[in-house]
Design a protein around this motif. Structure first.
Motif, PDB file in Angstrom:
ATOM      1  N   PRO A 127       0.845  -1.204   0.000  1.00  0.00           N
ATOM      2  CA  PRO A 127       0.000   0.000   0.000  1.00  0.00           C
ATOM      3  C   PRO A 127       0.880   1.254   0.000  1.00  0.00           C
ATOM      4  N   PRO A 128       0.358   2.341  -0.568  1.00  0.00           N
ATOM      5  CA  PRO A 128       1.146   3.582  -0.572  1.00  0.00           C
ATOM      6  C   PRO A 128       1.454   4.041   0.853  1.00  0.00           C
ATOM      7  N   LEU A 129       2.586   4.677   1.008  1.00  0.00           N
ATOM      8  CA  LEU A 129       2.967   5.210   2.322  1.00  0.00           C
ATOM      9  C   LEU A 129       2.199   6.490   2.610  1.00  0.00           C
ATOM     10  N   LEU A 162       8.672   3.445  11.502  1.00  0.00           N
ATOM     11  CA  LEU A 162       9.765   3.284  12.456  1.00  0.00           C
ATOM     12  C   LEU A 162      10.429   1.935  12.227  1.00  0.00           C
ATOM     13  N   PRO A 163      11.728   1.831  12.498  1.00  0.00           N
ATOM     14  CA  PRO A 163      12.390   0.526  12.379  1.00  0.00           C
ATOM     15  C   PRO A 163      11.756  -0.471  13.346  1.00  0.00           C
ATOM     16  N   GLY A 164      11.371  -1.597  12.853  1.00  0.00           N
ATOM     17  CA  GLY A 164      10.724  -2.630  13.655  1.00  0.00           C
ATOM     18  C   GLY A 164       9.913  -3.521  12.740  1.00  0.00           C
ATOM     19  N   GLY A 165       8.830  -4.071  13.259  1.00  0.00           N
ATOM     20  CA  GLY A 165       7.973  -4.915  12.445  1.00  0.00           C
ATOM     21  C   GLY A 165       8.374  -6.380  12.448  1.00  0.00           C
ATOM     22  N   GLY A 214       3.432  -6.509  11.099  1.00  0.00           N
ATOM     23  CA  GLY A 214       3.002  -5.269  10.468  1.00  0.00           C
ATOM     24  C   GLY A 214       4.027  -4.162  10.669  1.00  0.00           C
ATOM     25  N   GLU A 215       3.821  -3.103   9.937  1.00  0.00           N
ATOM     26  CA  GLU A 215       4.739  -1.966  10.000  1.00  0.00           C
ATOM     27  C   GLU A 215       4.454  -1.123  11.246  1.00  0.00           C
ATOM     28  N   VAL A 216       5.500  -0.543  11.803  1.00  0.00           N
ATOM     29  CA  VAL A 216       5.374   0.324  12.965  1.00  0.00           C
ATOM     30  C   VAL A 216       5.322   1.757  12.449  1.00  0.00           C
ATOM     31  N   LEU A 217       4.171   2.371  12.551  1.00  0.00           N
ATOM     32  CA  LEU A 217       4.003   3.729  12.039  1.00  0.00           C
ATOM     33  C   LEU A 217       4.385   4.752  13.097  1.00  0.00           C
TER      34      LEU A 217
END
Length: 184
Positions: free
Chosen positions: A104-106, A111-114, A173-176
Motif C-alpha cells: 500500500p502507498p505510504l 519506524l524501524p521494527g515490524g 506489520g509496519e510500525v508507524l
C-alpha cells in the motif's frame, strides 16, 4: 584460486596503515578504507538479515546482493577498478519495483521494527546509507565511479521496501510513527 590467506595476521598494519588492492598503502582512517569498510559492514548486516526466517525470493535476492557488495568493496579497495555497472543498478530497480508494487502507498513514516527480520533489514538499510555517505565523501577527494554511489542509493531504497515486505510477511506489520502523540 589457491590458498591466498594461509596466515591471517601479517603485522604490516601495526603502524596504522593497510594495503589497498593495488598494493599501495594508506592510513586505516582514510576515506577509501572508511568507504569499503562500511560496505563490508553493510554486507555483514545483510548476513544478519539472512539469518532470519525469510521468503525464498527475498533470500535469493539478498544473497545476490551480498556478492555484489563484495564486488563493490573490491572496486572501492582498488583505485580505478570497475565492478558495479549500470545493469546491476537496473536489476536492483526492477526488484525494488516488483517488491514495492503490491505494497500500500505510504501515508506515514515507518519506524524501524515490524518483527526480527524487518528490524534487521532496517539496520542493514541504515548501514548502507552510511556506506553511501562514506563513498560520496571519498568521491570528494579521489576518483569514484558514479555507479558505486547510485548502487548504494538504490540498495538502501530496496532494503526499506524489503523491510516493509518482511514486516507484513511476519504478521507484525509496519510500525508507524505517531506524530500526534505530543498533542495533549
Amino acid at each position: 584460486m589457491g590458498n591466498r590467506l594461509s596466515k591471517i595476521y601479517t603485522r604490516t598494519g601495526d603502524d596504522g596503515t593497510t594495503g589497498l588492492g593495488d598494493g599501495s598503502r594508506v592510513g586505516k582512517d582514510s576515506a577509501r578504507v572508511s568507504a569499503y569498510g562500511t560496505v563490508d559492514e553493510a554486507n555483514s548486516c545483510i548476513g544478519l538479515v539472512l539469518a532470519s526466517e525469510l521468503p525464498d525470493d527475498v533470500r535469493a535476492l539478498l544473497v545476490a546482493v551480498q556478492h555484489q557488495l563484495f564486488d563493490l568493496g573490491g572496486e572501492l579497495c582498488i583505485p580505478g577498478h570497475a565492478a558495479i555497472f549500470e545493469a546491476d543498478i537496473e536489476r536492483l530497480e526492477a526488484q525494488l519495483d516488483a517488491f514495492n508494487e503490491p505494497l500500500p502507498p505510504l501515508k506515514d513514516f515507518i519506524l524501524p521494527g515490524g518483527g526480527e527480520a524487518a528490524a534487521r533489514c532496517h539496520i542493514a538499510r541504515t548501514v548502507v546509507r552510511r556506506a553511501e555517505r562514506e563513498t560520496v565523501n571519498l568521491a570528494r577527494h579521489d576518483a569514484v565511479r558514479p555507479e558505486a554511489v547510485r548502487y548504494l542509493n538504490r540498495l538502501s531504497d530496496l532494503l526499506f521496501v524489503l523491510a516493509r515486505v518482511l514486516a507484513r510477511a511476519s504478521g507484525h506489520g509496519e510500525v508507524l510513527w505517531n506524530h500526534e502523540r505530543r498533542k495533549a
